[in-house]
Design an enzyme around this catalytic site. Structure first.
Site, PDB file in Angstrom:
ATOM      1  N   HIS A 170      -1.826  -4.871 -11.897  1.00  0.00           N
ATOM      2  CA  HIS A 170      -1.501  -4.410 -13.251  1.00  0.00           C
ATOM      3  C   HIS A 170       0.007  -4.224 -13.452  1.00  0.00           C
ATOM      4  CE1 HIS A 170      -1.473   0.305 -12.724  1.00  0.00           C
ATOM      5  NE2 HIS A 170      -0.687  -0.285 -11.879  1.00  0.00           N
TER       6      HIS A 170
ATOM      7  N   GLY B 139       0.779  -1.241   0.000  1.00  0.00           N
ATOM      8  CA  GLY B 139       0.000   0.000   0.000  1.00  0.00           C
ATOM      9  C   GLY B 139       0.801   1.276   0.000  1.00  0.00           C
TER      10      GLY B 139
ATOM     11  N   ASP C 179       4.398  -3.283   3.052  1.00  0.00           N
ATOM     12  CA  ASP C 179       5.176  -2.938   1.860  1.00  0.00           C
ATOM     13  C   ASP C 179       6.641  -3.173   2.192  1.00  0.00           C
ATOM     14  OD1 ASP C 179       6.082  -1.743  -0.635  1.00  0.00           O
ATOM     15  OD2 ASP C 179       4.161  -0.690  -0.688  1.00  0.00           O
TER      16      ASP C 179
ATOM     17  N   ASP D  65       7.727  -9.054   1.691  1.00  0.00           N
ATOM     18  CA  ASP D  65       7.980  -9.229   0.260  1.00  0.00           C
ATOM     19  C   ASP D  65       6.869 -10.111  -0.282  1.00  0.00           C
ATOM     20  OD1 ASP D  65       8.796  -9.946  -2.259  1.00  0.00           O
ATOM     21  OD2 ASP D  65      10.694 -10.842  -1.650  1.00  0.00           O
ATOM     22  N   PHE D  66       5.945  -9.521  -1.054  1.00  0.00           N
ATOM     23  CA  PHE D  66       4.768 -10.302  -1.438  1.00  0.00           C
ATOM     24  C   PHE D  66       5.056 -11.408  -2.444  1.00  0.00           C
ATOM     25  CE2 PHE D  66       3.254  -6.489  -4.283  1.00  0.00           C
ATOM     26  CZ  PHE D  66       4.242  -6.750  -5.210  1.00  0.00           C
TER      27      PHE D  66
END
Length: 398
Positions: free
Chosen positions: A307, A242, A266, A287-288
């Site tokens: 995106h 975010g 984040d 860390d996504f």
């Protein structure tokens, strides 16, 4: 000379425009009506514009962008908004730039209406000038110009070298060719030597929705997300990647009476720059690609994250989020464009090409969203479109 066919086409479009704006009602002043009126206006312009002139206008339009970027660098817009009229000489003295150069740059901006012209070498402000000196706007100008221009310039040659295939590798796209690097854009921008560019990117992300309405103002948040029992021990909302928490703050401002735990997740260096968050928001680095977000939240929110990535990387992120969700309780809320199969708005189509050049990624259609989320083990509960041409909401559950 204007042909009879073009005259009739322009006249019919103009009549539609007048009819669109004439009704004195709330709907005639809505965001949807504004966007429709703009589309009709563009139709009027295209009808009256000769192809030779229209194409030449687009061919020379990068000079406008260059003039804006240079004036931001010279602090020109900030100087202009301080008083009603400012001379080129004063701007030159305060910015350190050559007066002749400034006059040439400002000649383009006054011609385009971005700066008011008050006389020979005299300049004033209008709504565009004021917007240009906004912190979020200047972050956008720096990020889009500095990062996209090399990529856009390199794109045709990149397409040719790669057999005109759709790019999907974040390490090998127009951006990498334009800058001569072999890593994805975000890891490269996060390097210490790119601190100013990374700061510009995160500043832009704070305001990248533009004037389009926030999802919390039009989406039925209470009915869809906040009805039923809420687990007080788990977070109410996790803002996944975010940024500085701007979207999370909009949620809190819109629903001040909704109590609960809020988590902003984040990269650590991004969280370190999020300095205006209330005590109710907990910051957690992660860390996504390799970690799941906080478990058991009611809402996992992502704006303009999917995106940024083609399907392989997007699936990795979604599967981590899925592993944190609680069946029958958690929702994934994706705030992103939902492209129509036909009649796409210009801003969404342009944004898709920007994702292509910068990220080797895409904006998605409804069928592409369904395929992606289905592959991640998620079910779409609904797709919602906002007024006008803004970003939609994809609501998903386990």
């Amino acid at each position: 000379m204007l042909s009879e066919a073009d005259r009739i086409e322009a006249l019919e479009a103009a009549q539609k425009l007048v009819a669109c704006l004439s009704e004195n009602s709330e709907s005639s002043r809505s965001e949807s009506t504004r966007v429709l009126a703009l589309r009709i206006t563009n139709h009027v312009i295209r009808s009256l514009e000769k192809p030779e002139d229209g194409l030449m206008k687009f061919a020379y339009s990068p000079t406008i962008w260059m003039a804006i970027r240079t004036c931001v660098q010279l602090n020109v817009f900030n100087i202009l908004v301080e008083k009603e009229t400012t001379s080129a000489r004063e701007i030159a003295e305060r910015s350190g730039a050559d007066e002749a150069l400034l006059r040439r740059l400002l000649r383009v901006l006054t011609s385009y209406g971005y700066v008011a012209e008050k006389g020979d070498g005299l300049y004033g402000v209008n709504k565009w000038t004021k917007h240009m000196q906004n912190r979020l706007t200047q972050g956008m100008i720096k990020f889009i110009f500095d990062e996209s221009m090399p990529a856009i310039t390199a794109a045709p040659e990149f397409f040719k070298d790669n057999g005109f295939q759709n790019p999907v590798d974040p390490r090998n796209g127009p951006y990498q060719k334009g800058l001569g690097i072999d890593v994805p854009i975000f890891p490269w921008l996060a390097l210490p030597e790119n601190k100013e560019r990374w700061d510009a990117a995160n500043t832009f992300f704070e305001g990248d929705r533009g004037s389009r309405p926030s999802w919390v103002t039009w989406f039925p948040v209470k009915d869809e997300l906040l009805s039923g029992k809420i687990d007080d021990l788990a977070p109410l909302l996790v803002d996944v990647a975010g940024g500085r928490g701007h979207d999370l703050m909009e949620f809190l401002d819109q629903f001040p009476s909704v109590t609960g735990k809020y988590v902003l997740q984040d990269q650590q260096q991004v969280l370190d720059s999020a300095i205006s968050l209330p005590p109710a928001v907990e910051k957690r680095a992660f860390d996504f690609f390799n970690e799941a977000p906080v478990e058991g939240a009611k809402i996992y929110f992502m704006k303009f994250i999917m995106h940024d990535y083609a399907d392989p990387e997007a699936l990795r992120i979604l599967k981590h989020i899925r592993s944190s969700m609680k069946k029958g309780y958690s929702y994934l809320v994706i705030n992103d464009f939902i492209l129509p199969d036909t009649g796409c708005s210009l801003i969404a189509a342009e944004w898709d090409l920007m994702m292509l050049t910068l990220m080797s990624s895409m904006e998605r259609t409804e069928s592409q969203w369904r395929n992606l989320l289905g592959a991640a083990g998620l079910s779409i509960k609904g797709l919602y479109q906002p007024p006008g041409d803004g970003q939609g909401i994809i609501l998903a559950t386990l």
